[in-house]
Enzyme design. Sequence first.
Site, PDB file in Angstrom:
ATOM      1  N   PRO A 259       0.756  -1.417   0.068  1.00 51.07           N
ATOM      2  CA  PRO A 259      -0.084  -0.144   0.044  1.00 51.07           C
ATOM      3  C   PRO A 259       0.967   1.244   0.079  1.00 51.07           C
ATOM      4  O   PRO A 259       2.089   1.123   0.433  1.00 51.07           O
ATOM      5  CB  PRO A 259      -0.874  -0.089   1.364  1.00 51.07           C
ATOM      6  CG  PRO A 259      -0.548  -1.526   1.667  1.00 51.07           C
ATOM      7  CD  PRO A 259       0.646  -2.064   1.210  1.00 51.07           C
ATOM      8  N   PRO A 260       0.400   2.366  -0.408  1.00 47.61           N
ATOM      9  CA  PRO A 260       1.049   3.522  -0.462  1.00 47.61           C
ATOM     10  C   PRO A 260       1.582   3.812   1.303  1.00 47.61           C
ATOM     11  O   PRO A 260       0.934   3.807   2.121  1.00 47.61           O
ATOM     12  CB  PRO A 260       0.086   4.724  -0.870  1.00 47.61           C
ATOM     13  CG  PRO A 260      -1.243   3.924  -1.517  1.00 47.61           C
ATOM     14  CD  PRO A 260      -1.188   2.493  -0.917  1.00 47.61           C
ATOM     15  N   THR A 262       4.023   2.712   2.573  1.00 45.57           N
ATOM     16  CA  THR A 262       4.629   1.444   3.637  1.00 45.57           C
ATOM     17  C   THR A 262       6.151   1.383   3.354  1.00 45.57           C
ATOM     18  O   THR A 262       6.729   0.624   4.347  1.00 45.57           O
ATOM     19  CB  THR A 262       4.029   0.089   3.270  1.00 45.57           C
ATOM     20  OG1 THR A 262       4.027   0.042   1.744  1.00 45.57           O
ATOM     21  CG2 THR A 262       2.699  -0.119   3.589  1.00 45.57           C
ATOM     22  N   GLY A 263       6.843   2.149   2.542  1.00 41.83           N
ATOM     23  CA  GLY A 263       8.207   2.340   2.643  1.00 41.83           C
ATOM     24  C   GLY A 263       8.807   1.753   1.421  1.00 41.83           C
ATOM     25  O   GLY A 263      10.254   1.261   1.503  1.00 41.83           O
ATOM     26  N   LYS A 264       8.143   1.410   0.471  1.00 37.20           N
ATOM     27  CA  LYS A 264       8.817   0.805  -0.820  1.00 37.20           C
ATOM     28  C   LYS A 264       9.970   1.725  -1.496  1.00 37.20           C
ATOM     29  O   LYS A 264      10.959   1.354  -1.562  1.00 37.20           O
ATOM     30  CB  LYS A 264       7.566   0.556  -2.022  1.00 37.20           C
ATOM     31  CG  LYS A 264       6.544  -0.157  -1.374  1.00 37.20           C
ATOM     32  CD  LYS A 264       5.528  -0.598  -2.449  1.00 37.20           C
ATOM     33  CE  LYS A 264       4.859   0.809  -2.974  1.00 37.20           C
ATOM     34  NZ  LYS A 264       4.117   1.225  -2.088  1.00 37.20           N
ATOM     35  N   HIS A 480     -27.236  11.074  17.014  1.00 30.45           N
ATOM     36  CA  HIS A 480     -26.595  10.332  15.795  1.00 30.45           C
ATOM     37  C   HIS A 480     -25.439   9.537  16.471  1.00 30.45           C
ATOM     38  O   HIS A 480     -25.154   8.422  16.240  1.00 30.45           O
ATOM     39  CB  HIS A 480     -26.176  11.378  14.785  1.00 30.45           C
ATOM     40  CG  HIS A 480     -25.594  10.773  13.510  1.00 30.45           C
ATOM     41  ND1 HIS A 480     -26.362  10.290  12.441  1.00 30.45           N
ATOM     42  CD2 HIS A 480     -24.468  10.180  13.079  1.00 30.45           C
ATOM     43  CE1 HIS A 480     -25.671   9.793  11.465  1.00 30.45           C
ATOM     44  NE2 HIS A 480     -24.502   9.667  12.014  1.00 30.45           N
ATOM     45  N   GLU A 481     -24.495  10.465  17.130  1.00 31.76           N
ATOM     46  CA  GLU A 481     -23.247   9.756  17.298  1.00 31.76           C
ATOM     47  C   GLU A 481     -23.495   8.727  18.826  1.00 31.76           C
ATOM     48  O   GLU A 481     -22.952   7.642  18.778  1.00 31.76           O
ATOM     49  CB  GLU A 481     -22.233  10.846  18.123  1.00 31.76           C
ATOM     50  CG  GLU A 481     -21.900  11.720  16.845  1.00 31.76           C
ATOM     51  CD  GLU A 481     -21.226  11.105  15.751  1.00 31.76           C
ATOM     52  OE1 GLU A 481     -20.552   9.922  15.940  1.00 31.76           O
ATOM     53  OE2 GLU A 481     -21.313  11.725  14.640  1.00 31.76           O
ATOM     54  N   HIS A 484     -24.261   5.379  17.105  1.00 30.95           N
ATOM     55  CA  HIS A 484     -23.098   4.622  16.842  1.00 30.95           C
ATOM     56  C   HIS A 484     -22.407   4.133  18.085  1.00 30.95           C
ATOM     57  O   HIS A 484     -22.140   2.614  18.007  1.00 30.95           O
ATOM     58  CB  HIS A 484     -21.963   5.705  16.255  1.00 30.95           C
ATOM     59  CG  HIS A 484     -22.404   6.140  14.793  1.00 30.95           C
ATOM     60  ND1 HIS A 484     -22.777   5.164  13.714  1.00 30.95           N
ATOM     61  CD2 HIS A 484     -22.416   7.419  13.969  1.00 30.95           C
ATOM     62  CE1 HIS A 484     -23.078   5.939  12.565  1.00 30.95           C
ATOM     63  NE2 HIS A 484     -22.814   7.051  12.945  1.00 30.95           N
TER      64      HIS A 484
END
Length: 694
Positions: A259-260, A262-264, A480-481, A484
Amino acid sequence: MSVNSTPNAEPKPKLEIDPVSNPKPNKSNEPKSSYTWIYLALTVLTGLLVFNQFFDNSDAREIRMQEFDRIYKNGDIAYVETINQSKAIIYLKKDALAKPEYKKLNIPVSSFGKKEQAVFSLNIISNESLDEHVREFSKANAIPLIDIVPMPEGGFFSGLLIQLLPILILIAFYLFAMRKMGGSGGGAGGFPGGGIFSIGKSKATMIDKDAESDINFSSVAGLDEEKQEVMEIVDFLKHPEKYTALGGKIPKGALLIGPPGTGKTLLAKAMAGEAKVPFFSISGSDFVEMFVGVGASRVRDLFKQAREKAPCIIFIDEIDAVGRARGKGMMGGNDERENTLNQLLVEMDGFGGDTGIIMIAATNRPDVLDDALLRPGRFDRQIHIDRPDLKGREQIFHVHLKKIKTGSDISAIDLSKLTPGFVGADIANVCNEAALVAARKDKKEVNMKDFNEAIDRITTGLEKKNMIITPEEKKAIAYHEAGHALTSWYLEYAHPFVRVTIVPRSESLGHALYLPKEKYLTVKEELLDDICVSMGGRAAETIVFGQISTGALGDLDNVTRKAYSMVVNYGMSEKVGNLSFYKMALNSYEKPYSDVTAQLIDDEVRVISDTQFQRAVDLLKDKREQLDQLAALLLEKEVLQKSDLVQLLGKRQWDTEEIEETAALAESIQKEKPDEIVVPNNNGEIQDKPTVIE
């Protein structure tokens, strides 16, 4: 609900970079351009043209041929200039200018560079030339023959410039365009040094083997297994005999997938710092140009340079820009990008084969890459770089905390517990944001309160302390919260609860924060519970107010994405069956299923959504008294921690000790003494602590 953040780009290393194909000279020692004299000459000639035209003879008085003969017979003409055999300028002698018949004419001084003054102009409309007329008239009247000087239109300089000026302009424009498009070190056109004739040259930069780098394997944390893979490649380049003695062959390439953030790319930079061999770095998009054949030419040039420097490493970042599966583009099989990919495939493992060149590439879209690019012999290894776990995040925090002046209460393990799912770029951003928060408050060091504020800002957005919310809206947000929070509290597979607030942040007017469990497999019940929790806010609005609002936009988007993933990707629908269209949908511009199946998918998604909404409504109706109490407490305190819900609802039976410790840690940071920040309220007065204005 918690919001994922977008990681920032990794910091660039301080490396000595040598652009192989485009060496940039030192601007202080750069010689003056050889084109300068051309621009100067063109300017001077244009100036002469303007000057000569300005002082032309256009203001001379026009006469007829009979008057010309009379002046000529009187002997007053010094000489005549003819222009293109259609016009003549008559110059009088100096002594003739003193005659009364000429004085009264107010003769203009209009001749440039002449001793005499032009008096008359004559349009020649006779069939015979002026030369023949003058000779015959002179012979017939026995008078001296005058000089007739033929001149181009507008004089010598203007005539010459009129002929040469278009050519000079074209030459100057060509030289200027070449300089801009190529020049010394590339220009606006994006061409490398050498101008348009070097457009096919590679744009890769080379890090020399003797260059000192601030980034090495010790700078990369949380990727122990991945580092071991690439360290073996580096060791192969340093000590090839160690492996060839046993019959092993050097790997052709390694593909870094993850994924973007991650340290490639960071891992590739560490390889450049450790390998001590030439390291070529280029982006996948640098190969593709608007001109046909440029991409393939740049690939050939890159590998030509690499062969000259072998053993070496070539790193292509974001290879999916050039390595996408062939035959899927809008241009069919004659796409320029596909020609570039074909050349790359040949160079990586063609008929000749190269030794001593290792390809390293990075991408976060391996599913779109061409199969021929992924086979062994081109990329022998695929190194998957996942999001770091708890231990990995702790190691990454240790690396970034070294650069920050931290307080005594900072703990890398505590920070890693508060940041599940964060990648290396996220952690770097958190550390930087915490330092900025502390600096904004004029602190001498960064403490846990600053880190907690930084995490909140990244995950849930900037807090809007002065947003004006009406009491009716605030009550709707609170229910609303509370919906949740209450549904997540009573559902077994819901994410562990941390905090709920009605303080607005970024685009949300309130949010409930959870810390997801760190695991790699998700069962169907977890997805259904997650959808039910997302529906909890709208369910509470329906029960209490009998109407719904736009506040559930983010929740409904989350529900739709998860429901479609369950049906289309994970085969979690009985009617659709154990089918997955994930990769088929990625590699096709059309739906990989029939219209009948599409209708069935839509129906199943709607069933999942409606079922979980009704499930949330039933749960909240059963707990209506607790819903009212929780909403009232939210209106009073605005922020509720897990301990507040435990006191109101009792202990959540599915929470483990580890989850409770993490929630207690987050609560202890929140309840620290608040920083004394002085801000104006709505009336322009000063208040000690900012609050949400009703």
